[in-house]
Scaffold this motif. Structure first.
Motif, PDB file in Angstrom:
ATOM      1  N   TRP A  88      28.036  48.133 -47.208  1.00 61.54           N
ATOM      2  CA  TRP A  88      27.328  48.238 -48.500  1.00 61.54           C
ATOM      3  C   TRP A  88      28.216  48.758 -49.627  1.00 61.54           C
ATOM      4  O   TRP A  88      27.744  49.029 -50.707  1.00 61.54           O
ATOM      5  CB  TRP A  88      26.108  49.152 -48.330  1.00 61.54           C
ATOM      6  CG  TRP A  88      26.453  50.607 -48.125  1.00 61.54           C
ATOM      7  CD1 TRP A  88      26.914  51.191 -46.992  1.00 61.54           C
ATOM      8  CD2 TRP A  88      26.393  51.642 -49.117  1.00 61.54           C
ATOM      9  NE1 TRP A  88      27.145  52.517 -47.199  1.00 61.54           N
ATOM     10  CE2 TRP A  88      26.823  52.832 -48.495  1.00 61.54           C
ATOM     11  CE3 TRP A  88      26.008  51.686 -50.447  1.00 61.54           C
ATOM     12  CZ2 TRP A  88      26.901  54.050 -49.176  1.00 61.54           C
ATOM     13  CZ3 TRP A  88      26.077  52.902 -51.126  1.00 61.54           C
ATOM     14  CH2 TRP A  88      26.509  54.076 -50.480  1.00 61.54           C
ATOM     15  N   TRP A 143      22.559  44.096 -43.558  1.00 62.93           N
ATOM     16  CA  TRP A 143      22.131  45.280 -44.319  1.00 62.93           C
ATOM     17  C   TRP A 143      21.595  44.884 -45.688  1.00 62.93           C
ATOM     18  O   TRP A 143      20.609  45.425 -46.175  1.00 62.93           O
ATOM     19  CB  TRP A 143      23.294  46.278 -44.471  1.00 62.93           C
ATOM     20  CG  TRP A 143      23.492  47.109 -43.246  1.00 62.93           C
ATOM     21  CD1 TRP A 143      23.286  46.724 -41.956  1.00 62.93           C
ATOM     22  CD2 TRP A 143      23.926  48.476 -43.187  1.00 62.93           C
ATOM     23  NE1 TRP A 143      23.578  47.757 -41.106  1.00 62.93           N
ATOM     24  CE2 TRP A 143      23.973  48.845 -41.832  1.00 62.93           C
ATOM     25  CE3 TRP A 143      24.295  49.417 -44.157  1.00 62.93           C
ATOM     26  CZ2 TRP A 143      24.365  50.114 -41.413  1.00 62.93           C
ATOM     27  CZ3 TRP A 143      24.697  50.686 -43.746  1.00 62.93           C
ATOM     28  CH2 TRP A 143      24.728  51.030 -42.382  1.00 62.93           C
ATOM     29  N   HIS A 144      22.290  43.945 -46.303  1.00 65.38           N
ATOM     30  CA  HIS A 144      21.890  43.542 -47.645  1.00 65.38           C
ATOM     31  C   HIS A 144      20.503  42.875 -47.613  1.00 65.38           C
ATOM     32  O   HIS A 144      19.646  43.170 -48.450  1.00 65.38           O
ATOM     33  CB  HIS A 144      22.951  42.590 -48.210  1.00 65.38           C
ATOM     34  CG  HIS A 144      23.017  42.592 -49.699  1.00 65.38           C
ATOM     35  ND1 HIS A 144      23.939  43.312 -50.415  1.00 65.38           N
ATOM     36  CD2 HIS A 144      22.258  41.961 -50.625  1.00 65.38           C
ATOM     37  CE1 HIS A 144      23.755  43.120 -51.702  1.00 65.38           C
ATOM     38  NE2 HIS A 144      22.739  42.292 -51.863  1.00 65.38           N
ATOM     39  N   PRO A 147      24.659  39.201 -50.163  1.00 72.26           N
ATOM     40  CA  PRO A 147      25.628  40.022 -50.864  1.00 72.26           C
ATOM     41  C   PRO A 147      26.808  39.259 -51.466  1.00 72.26           C
ATOM     42  O   PRO A 147      27.303  39.626 -52.519  1.00 72.26           O
ATOM     43  CB  PRO A 147      26.137  40.983 -49.790  1.00 72.26           C
ATOM     44  CG  PRO A 147      25.927  40.250 -48.504  1.00 72.26           C
ATOM     45  CD  PRO A 147      24.729  39.371 -48.708  1.00 72.26           C
TER      46      PRO A 147
END
Length: 866
Positions: A557, A603-604, A618
């Motif tokens: 991130w 995660w994004h 992302p």
RNA sequence: GCCCGGGUGGUGGAAUGGUAGACACUGGGGACUUAAAAUCCCUUGGCCGCAAGGCCGUGCGGGUUCAAGUCCCGCCCCGGGCACCA
């Protein structure tokens, strides 16, 4: 102020302008701006002890060129740099020397920063980040907590590499050829308690998201293969001896069900014991034991021959009631599908091989479609689709139709179900290491956990997942509670010893004062186990999770933190996220094609789903720079002694020459060998540029360049052609051809008797993204205010490119015989007539008849003659 | 085994199906210099030829086309990824 030198002296010019940029914060990005934004992201480096490698500046120069180009085009540019600084080497160094990894890391970062600054990259250093800084990893932990809360984290026993001699868990990269990298000791697979992230819940999203991305096809394909989606069906086979038990298998080829002549289950399959008949028990047990000792490697790579054992049991094929034997074999994996298959040797490589070896029957049930097949029947195994044979009332259907129909018919009877399977496995997120982000969880007893659930107005309760995370800790079943966001960061404790615990646990498990705590079931506050003030009944005993996060965590991130690096209230503020959104380009090595780039996408997507981000993907545009090999054409490595140090190159040739050379070597994505000899060509080019513009006697601009001088049409044409080419090539990341065009241009300037100052300025602007130091210097000497990178990018004048004549190639039978220059107005008849009379064409036409005349306007004439 | 990417001078590499080798590096020759470095000029795919010029040439073999490094088919070699995923 420019420097004083009259000759081209990079050692003076380069530090001068680096200081200028730093003092003036020339390259700082604005978090509020009317301008269009441009965000270029480099894969941030691991700051190793050996310093910057010549490969680092390759991708960094590429983004630097793009950014300087975008500034000149009026964009608000974000170009940041940071450090992916958790990881093994610093920890191993700590184990050896006792030096705190934080200290090693700080020194390495300082060295890296110094080295990078020497190359003159236009980074906004105010936004520098470091994954090991508590201000940063606070938010890495925060993201983990959100995943915990949303049920995406769990704890399970998972196999890891264990070295009994070193008493340590080893990472995959620490295991080489089945031995420990350090010392060459034997390693084995051992099940240890691991924190796992449910990336498989995102399999479909991660697969679908790839579609819209501007990424190299090969990388998309790799991720697609890694996710490995396959559609099929789960089908139940009743076990003959146990009519109440069903063996569930997964297949992508329900159309071949009539060709199933035996079943195979993985040695670890839970039904093995129940199925196995008395007379086969010993052999099966022995096979299971042998299989359990084999590593994955033995089970795949080295196992050229199939092995297996008959269990004595039989299953009933639900489509035709056939009774077929059940075997166990390690070519069936417990971790995929249901851990059991129906074997169709006629239509599957592996089943065929197994059947041959154990003399099992082979029944063909699919034939290639007639138009595709030759006269005789295909060689087995035939794994393609086709038309069904030997399949009762499904005979004659196509594979695709049969799949649907068979599954639908079985589903009616309740013995089949269409399903989708993925190769993607959940992500083992824990490392038994010191130098990583502590995982913000503590473990409590079941009664204490239930009290937490029952506590009203509890901050803690809001962060508990729907399904409790449990694990055996200290020999008993414990329940996980989160360390709440308001108590983050959960700092790494100080320690004297970085040695692994010897039991396969993290070194953190040996720090008792940190390990044993109390947690307040209402507030989630945590204090030391012996804190006397924590005496209300809300405080209960707990032990901390001792595993740390993998190095991937921080890099999942970081592109977001650059947008808002100093925000202490959020990982990224909504306003900053709105401005910058996602990087417009991401440049880095192809070695991260799957892991980093998949984890970060995961995660994004998750952060998008919980409303923290405004879009799921992302990295919209991704590019991989190629590897720079040593002069010997081999991969650079210390042991080969072919490593090139960028510091030496900057010292000997200058940063501008280094930047130019790395871009001129070849296409950005190609693998190419370094040549210290060839970099001389870049030094020559830069000197040529300098001496073309600057009088080396006086240090002033040469007399041939003036406001009153007229640029001759040929020079103007090449200059404007250069503006066009360089502009297009930068946008297309074709830097090697952009540079060669700049060389063509300066070579023409040299030949010109004189030209106008604005034309010299245009050239300097075009070169500036590649060689910024010399260009700042020339720009100012030509009478302009710095910085050249902020001056408006030149536009080409199409009228300057227009020629009144054009070159026409004359060919006979496709062979070029002459090239002539003719008026643009020329007609087809005239040019054909001209060609026929051309003295170089005539000899080739003598005695021949022209069969055909081809005229490609503006290009060529070709006579077909014989 | 399967899936990608790539094979062009002595070297790195250029070439929307239309002059193969741009731009560089190296090598050779020359100028300047007491000399060297630096710089500049000429030359540098192979073969034949005094020359003009000709022939051959983009891993190999076929094909399509007026025309192929470029498109199609079949091989060979190199690099990368995956590797019992049913």
């Amino acid at each position: 102020m420019p420097t004083e030198c009259s000759d081209y002296l990079p050692a003076e010019i380069e530090p001068h302008w680096q200081n200028f940029w730093e003092r003036n914060q020339t390259f700082s990005a604005e978090n509020s701006s009317e301008k269009a934004k441009y965000y270029a992201l480099d894969m941030f480096p691991y700051p190793s002890g050996s310093g910057l490698h010549i490969g680092h500046p390759e991708g960094y120069t590429a983004t630097d060129i793009l950014c300087r180009f975008k500034w000149a085009n009026g964009f608000n540019v974000l170009h940041p740099m940071g450090w992916d600084a958790f990881g093994l080497p610093a920890e191993q160094y700590a184990i050896k020397t006792g030096t705190h990894p934080a200290l090693t890391t700080r020194q390495n970062v300082e060295n890296f920063r110094k080295q990078i600054k020497k190359i003159g990259f236009a980074y906004d250093w105010e936004r520098e980040i470091n994954t090991t800084s508590p201000d940063y990893y606070k938010w890495t932990q925060w993201i983990f907590l959100q995943m915990f809360k949303h049920g995406l984290a769990y704890v399970d026993e998972k196999p890891v590499w264990w070295c009994d001699t070193l008493k340590a868990v080893l990472a995959n990269e620490e295991v080489v050829d089945g031995k420990s990298e350090v010392g060459g000791h034997p390693v084995e697979r051992r099940n240890l308690r691991q924190v796992v992230l449910r990336i498989t819940a995102y399999a479909e999203k991660l697969l679908n998201g790839l579609e819209g991305l501007d990424w190299p096809d090969s990388t998309k394909r790799m991720q697609t293969a890694w996710i490995g989606r396959s559609e099929g069906a789960e089908i139940d086979f009743v076990i003959d001896q146990h009519p109440d038990e069903k063996l569930r298998i997964f297949t992508t080829r329900p159309d071949t069900l009539f060709g199933a002549t035996y079943m195979v289950i993985a040695p670890e399959h839970p039904l093995v014991e129940k199925l196995c008949t008395e007379d086969h028990k010993d052999a099966v047990k022995a096979y299971q034991d042998a299989a359990s000792k084999k590593s994955d490697l033995d089970r795949t790579d080295l196992a050229k021959e199939k092995s297996g054992e008959f269990t004595g049991a039989y299953a009933i094929n639900p489509v035709n009631g056939t009774r077929i034997p059940i075997w166990i074999a390690d070519y069936v994996l417990i971790s995929y599908g249901t851990g059991a298959i129906m074997a169709v040797p006629a239509h599957d490589e592996r089943d065929f091989e197994f059947a041959e070896q154990f003399s099992l029957p082979i029944t063909s049930v699919v034939e290639p479609k007639p138009q595709k097949s030759t006269a005789d029947s295909p060689r087995l195994p035939y794994s393609g689709k086709g038309i069904l044979i030997n399949s009762e009332n499904y005979t004659g259907l196509s594979s695709d139709d049969a799949k649907q129909k068979i599954v639908a018919d079985l589903a009616q009877k309740g013995s089949a179900e269409a399903t989708v399977n993925f190769k993607l496995r959940d992500w083992i997120f824990s490392r038994q290491r010191y130098w990583g982000e502590p995982i913000p969880m503590v473990w409590v007893s079941r009664p204490d956990f239930e009290r937490a659930l029952d506590t009203h107005d509890s901050d803690l309760k809001a962060y508990l997942p729907g399904e409790a995370v449990t694990s055996i800790v200290d020999g008993e079943l414990k329940y996980a509670l989160p360390v709440l966001p308001q108590h983050l960061p959960l700092n790494l404790p100080e320690t004297e010893s970085y040695q692994p615990s010897g039991t396969g646990e993290s070194p953190l498990a040996t720090i008792d004062s940190w390990l044993r705590v109390k947690i307040n079931l209402k507030t989630g506050a945590i204090c030391a186990a012996n804190d006397p003030s924590a005496n209300s009944p809300d405080w209960v005993s707990a032990v901390r999770e001792t595993n740390t996060m993998p190095q991937w965590a921080g890099s999942c991130w970081y592109h977001l933190r650059y947008m808002d690096p100093k925000n202490s209230d959020a990982m990224v503020g909504p306003k900053a996220e709105q401005i910058w959104q996602t990087p417009d380009i991401y440049i880095g090595g192809a070695e991260h094609a799957v892991l980093h780039l998949l984890y970060a996408r995961f995660w994004h997507h998750f952060l998008f789903d919980i409303g923290v981000l405004s879009q799921p993907e992302p990295y919209k545009r991704l590019f991989h720079q190629g590897i720079i090999l040593g002069e010997d054409g081999q991969k650079m490595s210390k042991s080969r002694g072919n490593v090139v140090n960028p510091d030496d190159i900057v010292r000997d040739f200058g940063a501008d020459a280094l930047r130019l050379y790395e871009m001129f070597l070849g296409p950005l994505e190609a693998m190419k060998p370094w040549s210290t000899q060839s970099i001389q060509g870049m030094v020559r080019f830069l000197k040529k540029v300098w001496t073309e513009i600057i009088d080396t006697e006086t240090g002033r601009v040469k007399a041939k360049i003036s406001d009153s001088a007229r640029t001759d049409p040929e020079t103007a044409k090449i200059l404007h052609q250069t503006i066009k080419t360089v502009t297009e090539d930068i946008e297309g990341l074709r830097f090697n051809t952009a540079i060669s065009q700049l060389m063509v241009c300066i070579n023409r300037f040299q030949k010109a008797e004189g030209y106008a100052t604005p034309d010299a300025e245009r050239f300097v602007q075009l070169l500036a993204p590649f060689a910024p130091h010399i260009c700042e210097e020339l720009w100012e000497r030509l009478g302009n205010q710095p910085s050249v990178s902020k001056a408006k990018w030149p536009e080409f004048d199409p009228s300057k490119l227009v020629e009144d004549s054009m070159k026409i190639v004359f060919q006979v039978n496709g062979k070029t015989r002459n090239v002539v220059s003719v008026s643009k107005e020329i007609t087809k008849d005239t040019i054909l007539d001209m060609a026929k009379k051309d003295p170089k064409i005539l000899p080739h036409l003598s005695g021949q008849t022209i069969r055909r005349e081809i005229y490609v306007p503006g290009k060529l004439v070709n006579f077909v003659a014989n």
